[in-house]
Write a protein that holds these residues in place. Structure first.
Motif, PDB file in Angstrom:
ATOM      1  N   PRO A 156      47.803  -5.776   3.390  1.00 24.86           N
ATOM      2  CA  PRO A 156      47.788  -7.227   3.145  1.00 24.86           C
ATOM      3  C   PRO A 156      49.157  -7.882   3.298  1.00 24.86           C
ATOM      4  O   PRO A 156      49.249  -9.015   3.786  1.00 24.86           O
ATOM      5  CB  PRO A 156      47.277  -7.333   1.701  1.00 24.86           C
ATOM      6  N   ALA A 157      50.225  -7.182   2.898  1.00 26.07           N
ATOM      7  CA  ALA A 157      51.561  -7.758   2.993  1.00 26.07           C
ATOM      8  C   ALA A 157      51.964  -7.952   4.456  1.00 26.07           C
ATOM      9  O   ALA A 157      52.487  -9.004   4.836  1.00 26.07           O
ATOM     10  CB  ALA A 157      52.566  -6.875   2.267  1.00 26.07           C
ATOM     11  N   LEU A 158      51.731  -6.933   5.273  1.00 28.87           N
ATOM     12  CA  LEU A 158      52.049  -7.046   6.694  1.00 28.87           C
ATOM     13  C   LEU A 158      51.214  -8.131   7.365  1.00 28.87           C
ATOM     14  O   LEU A 158      51.709  -8.909   8.186  1.00 28.87           O
ATOM     15  CB  LEU A 158      51.812  -5.707   7.398  1.00 28.87           C
ATOM     16  N   ARG A 159      49.944  -8.172   7.015  1.00 32.29           N
ATOM     17  CA  ARG A 159      49.053  -9.182   7.596  1.00 32.29           C
ATOM     18  C   ARG A 159      49.548 -10.584   7.265  1.00 32.29           C
ATOM     19  O   ARG A 159      49.589 -11.473   8.137  1.00 32.29           O
ATOM     20  CB  ARG A 159      47.630  -8.970   7.073  1.00 32.29           C
ATOM     21  N   ALA A 160      49.953 -10.787   6.019  1.00 32.52           N
ATOM     22  CA  ALA A 160      50.435 -12.096   5.601  1.00 32.52           C
ATOM     23  C   ALA A 160      51.712 -12.477   6.350  1.00 32.52           C
ATOM     24  O   ALA A 160      51.887 -13.640   6.756  1.00 32.52           O
ATOM     25  CB  ALA A 160      50.687 -12.106   4.098  1.00 32.52           C
ATOM     26  N   GLN A 161      52.590 -11.516   6.547  1.00 28.99           N
ATOM     27  CA  GLN A 161      53.825 -11.783   7.278  1.00 28.99           C
ATOM     28  C   GLN A 161      53.541 -12.143   8.734  1.00 28.99           C
ATOM     29  O   GLN A 161      54.188 -13.019   9.316  1.00 28.99           O
ATOM     30  CB  GLN A 161      54.749 -10.575   7.206  1.00 28.99           C
ATOM     31  N   LEU A 162      52.582 -11.457   9.335  1.00 29.96           N
ATOM     32  CA  LEU A 162      52.239 -11.742  10.721  1.00 29.96           C
ATOM     33  C   LEU A 162      51.675 -13.152  10.852  1.00 29.96           C
ATOM     34  O   LEU A 162      52.060 -13.905  11.768  1.00 29.96           O
ATOM     35  CB  LEU A 162      51.213 -10.721  11.227  1.00 29.96           C
ATOM     36  N   ILE A 163      50.798 -13.535   9.953  1.00 32.40           N
ATOM     37  CA  ILE A 163      50.183 -14.856  10.009  1.00 32.40           C
ATOM     38  C   ILE A 163      51.217 -15.936   9.727  1.00 32.40           C
ATOM     39  O   ILE A 163      51.159 -17.040  10.294  1.00 32.40           O
ATOM     40  CB  ILE A 163      49.004 -14.926   9.021  1.00 32.40           C
ATOM     41  N   GLU A 164      52.191 -15.629   8.881  1.00 36.65           N
ATOM     42  CA  GLU A 164      53.264 -16.584   8.618  1.00 36.65           C
ATOM     43  C   GLU A 164      54.071 -16.842   9.889  1.00 36.65           C
ATOM     44  O   GLU A 164      54.487 -17.973  10.152  1.00 36.65           O
ATOM     45  CB  GLU A 164      54.172 -16.060   7.519  1.00 36.65           C
ATOM     46  N   ARG A 165      54.262 -15.794  10.696  1.00 34.73           N
ATOM     47  CA  ARG A 165      54.988 -15.954  11.957  1.00 34.73           C
ATOM     48  C   ARG A 165      54.192 -16.768  12.966  1.00 34.73           C
ATOM     49  O   ARG A 165      54.749 -17.542  13.742  1.00 34.73           O
ATOM     50  CB  ARG A 165      55.302 -14.580  12.552  1.00 34.73           C
TER      51      ARG A 165
END
Length: 311
Positions: free
Chosen positions: A60-69
């Motif tokens: 979930p943390a990586l996914r959130a970072q990707l979507i933030e980008r």
């Protein structure tokens, strides 16, 4: 790296990495509030492989970072999960119907990290033959052994490249061509050159007794449309660039793994060879399972085919 006729791969490389991507999508679907399919082994494979592009679907943390980008990648990732969920459901239901009809010999071509031999409720004395690259099957077997997984069938590994003489390897492993068989070619056809696709189905036909079943997903008729290909490549490269920046590593270009060539229409070929075959497009399949239908440039045009041989 572009494909060659004799290339091979480990689980985190080339075509092997796509098996991890499929497992990650199945793991994400399994963790959803109301999952279409449940694969309790998918997350084990993702964890065993370590960090990679597949982690974006299950961390979930990586996914959130990707979507933030890139916020627009949220919908693309959901479409990928929906596609794999629907594809998994289609093949699950196919196998259970074949087993219900009395078929006890199953062949999963390009098994990858498919765990159906461990998770589907197979009838007693069902044998499931899994064919794939040796390193891929060993990774799966080792991971399942480590976690004490118990199969619900009698699984048999057949380590072989499907561009080689896999029918001989299959028979040496105990396969009986005189018995009805349920075959699957899930997520395979795009990774084969056109000549290998033709040979694959010739071999399946030659080893299918009356009463055999077959399921496959394959490129739809417009898959070589140049404008569509260009839009799909732009979408894929956008996702890949954001993921590579986030993970701080070079990632394989999955677009190079497919063979974009004119192909024999599989449904027509099956009809011509005495199979009763039906096909369903991707949009209809998504609608069948209650999933949203995305813009056509998000997912490659796909058709799902199921067939039975009566004689």
């Amino acid at each position: 790296m572009p494909r060659t006729d004799d290339d091979s791969w480990d689980i985190t490389e080339s075509v092997g990495s796509t098996a991890l991507g499929v497992a990650a999508a199945r793991a994400a679907e399994t963790a959803a509030a109301d999952p279409l399919v449940r694969d309790p082994f998918a997350q084990l494979f993702v964890n065993a492989a370590g960090r990679g592009m597949w982690s974006l679907f299950t961390d979930p943390a990586l996914r959130a970072q990707l979507i933030e980008r890139d916020p627009e990648l949220r919908s693309r990732m959901q479409v990928m999960v929906d596609f794999m969920a629907v594809r998994t459901a289609f093949f699950d239901e196919f196998f259970l119907e074949a087993a219900k009809s009395g078929v006890r010999q199953i062949v999963i071509l390009a098994a990858g990290l498919d765990a159906r031999a461990w998770r589907l409720p197979w009838p007693d004395k069902t044998t499931v033959y899994e064919l794939d690259q040796p390193s891929v099957l060993e990774f799966k077997s080792a991971t399942l052994r480590q976690h004490g997984a118990r199969p619900t069938s009698q699984p048999v590994n057949v380590p072989v490249d499907l561009r080689q003489d896999w029918p001989t390897a299959l028979q040496e492993a105990g396969f009986d061509p005189s018995r009805p068989t349920a075959w699957s070619a899930e997520g395979l056809i795009r990774y084969l050159p056109a000549w290998a696709q033709d040979l694959l189905f010739e071999r399946i036909h030659a080893h299918s007794a009356a009463g055999s079943w077959l399921a496959v997903n394959a490129p739809a008729q417009n898959f070589l449309n140049p404008d569509l290909l260009a839009r799909q490549r732009e979408q894929a490269q956008r996702f890949q660039a954001a993921a590579a920046e986030l993970l701080r590593t070079e990632l394989p270009d999955t677009d190079d793994l497919w063979y974009r060539e004119e192909r024999t229409d599989i449904t027509d070929w099956l009809h011509e060879h005495g199979w009763q075959a039906a096909s369903t497009g991707m949009a209809a399949m998504l609608a069948r399972y209650g999933r949203d239908i995305p813009a056509e440039d998000v997912m490659p045009p796909t058709v799902f085919i199921s067939a039975q041989r009566s004689g």
